[in-house]
Design a protein around this motif. Structure first.
Motif, short mmCIF file in Angstrom:
data_model
loop_
_atom_site.label_atom_id
_atom_site.label_comp_id
_atom_site.label_asym_id
_atom_site.label_seq_id
_atom_site.Cartn_x
_atom_site.Cartn_y
_atom_site.Cartn_z
N SER A 83 -3.79 0.51 1.91
CA SER A 83 -2.33 1.09 2.17
C SER A 83 -1.60 0.53 3.51
N SER A 110 -1.09 -3.17 0.17
CA SER A 110 0.15 -2.90 -0.37
C SER A 110 1.21 -3.64 0.66
N THR A 112 5.38 -2.88 0.76
CA THR A 112 6.55 -2.30 0.33
C THR A 112 7.77 -3.18 0.70
N GLU A 147 5.12 -3.71 -3.70
CA GLU A 147 5.70 -2.33 -4.17
C GLU A 147 7.15 -2.43 -4.22
N PHE A 149 10.12 -0.04 -5.29
CA PHE A 149 11.14 1.24 -5.32
C PHE A 149 12.21 1.22 -6.08
N ASP A 173 3.98 -3.81 -7.85
CA ASP A 173 3.77 -2.48 -8.34
C ASP A 173 5.04 -2.02 -8.47
N VAL A 175 6.93 1.14 -8.89
CA VAL A 175 6.67 2.66 -8.21
C VAL A 175 7.98 3.48 -8.58
N ALA A 205 3.28 2.49 -11.35
CA ALA A 205 2.99 3.64 -10.84
C ALA A 205 3.86 4.78 -11.04
N THR A 207 5.33 8.38 -10.85
CA THR A 207 5.06 9.58 -10.27
C THR A 207 5.28 10.84 -10.94
N GLU A 211 4.06 9.62 -15.00
CA GLU A 211 2.83 8.67 -14.95
C GLU A 211 2.36 8.57 -16.29
N ARG A 226 -1.24 2.08 -12.70
CA ARG A 226 -2.05 2.95 -11.55
C ARG A 226 -1.81 4.49 -11.77
N ASP A 231 0.27 9.78 -6.73
CA ASP A 231 1.25 9.83 -7.77
C ASP A 231 1.64 11.31 -8.39
#
Ligand code: KMH
Ligand code: ZN
Length: 278
Positions: A83, A110, A112, A147, A149, A173, A175, A205, A207, A211, A226, A231
């Motif tokens: 990470s 990762s 972001t 990543e 978001f 990924d 998220v 992923a 949260t 999930e 993931r 998460d």
């Protein structure tokens, strides 16, 4: 459809044993928790580390200790994904330190792709920082997991690609469900997947309570999944998960029911293009 890559995120930087007493903190606990998740079917470990008192750490020595033990597992162990997000309180230098110094270099890290509200905090990732992180990973042949978001982060990632800072194969990924960011709805997942460049692979992923439904969608859609305490700390509403492996086992069962085979670490490397840039 490719085989399903299951990533386990055994611990993040936010939740603690107050949220779920099974959180791994020490090196031994991290290795134990990750090993059980791998035996259950995970092939990638998204790795945060903690100090023994449970506070988040970006200490390269701590990452090194966990990574070395995981690499000694049968078959060379999982893909270790370091990470670089760390905790929102971490400095840029702290976040970047492990990918700069770990030996052997980790296979993935990762990255972001933009700044985002994160609960009551801000997860700070301005454009020049993205360039620096991408350059550092490229220089060491570390494959980034991009990543995402918020939708605009895909645009930011494509800018890095145009600058020649990303590998040929792009892996994202998605998220979803972070308070302050994009909600974990089926519509948002569909929108993000449709917004990805062709040929890219993706993991979701979700949260908290998002999930499981988003994992199920990813299995059906040809994406990857993931799960883990970073998460989500619950197995179902009102019932804490007993381990990260328990969350992985459920994804494996769902995949089998839907005739989607689960990837080994070697198969995951092929799907993610790991090796090509190393
Ligand atoms: N802990 C979050 C602030 C990553 O690992 O790259 C950021 C995070 C992302 O967990
Ligand atoms: Zn993380």
């Amino acid at each position: 459809m490719d085989k399903l890559i299951i990533t386990v995120a055994p611990v993040g930087a936010e939740t603690t044993r107050q949220d779920n007493p099974q959180h791994p903190y020490t090196v031994d606990e991290m290795v134990h928790e990750a090993t059980l998740a791998l035996q259950a079917g995970a092939s990638v470990v998204h790795l945060h580390v903690r100090n023994d008192d449970g506070t988040p750490s970006q200490d390269p020595a701590r990452f090194q200790a966990v990574m070395e033990r995981l690499q000694q597992l049968p078959g060379g162990g999982p893909i270790v994904q370091i990470s670089t997000g760390g905790a929102v309180s971490a400095t840029v230098e702290e976040r970047l330190a492990p990918v700069k110094v770990l030996e052997p270099r980790p296979e993935m890290a990762s990255l972001t792709c933009g700044t985002v509200n994160f609960g009551n905090d801000v997860f700070w990732n301005p454009p020049d920082m993205l360039v620096r992180f991408a350059e550092t990973m490229k220089a060491r042949g570390i494959v980034p997991e991009l990543e995402i978001f918020e939708a605009g982060m895909i645009t930011n990632a494509m800018k890095l690609a145009k600058q020649g800072l990303l590998p040929e194969h792009l892996h994202f990924d998605l998220v979803l469900g972070v308070p302050g960011a994009m909600a974990g709805t089926p519509r948002n997942l569909l929108f993000l997947v449709e917004s990805l460049p062709s040929g890219a692979s993706w993991t979701v992923a979700g949260t908290g309570r998002t999930e499981l439904p988003l994992a199920l969608m990813a299995i059906l859609m040809g994406g990857h999944v993931r799960v883990g305490f970073e998460d989500n700390v619950y197995y179902r509403k009102g019932e804490l998960a007993t381990s990260n492996a328990q969350l992985v086992e459920r994804v494996v069962r769902l995949a089998r029911e839907l005739d989607r085979e689960v990837a080994t670490p070697a198969e995951a490397r092929q799907i993610l293009g790991i090796g090509e840039t190393r």
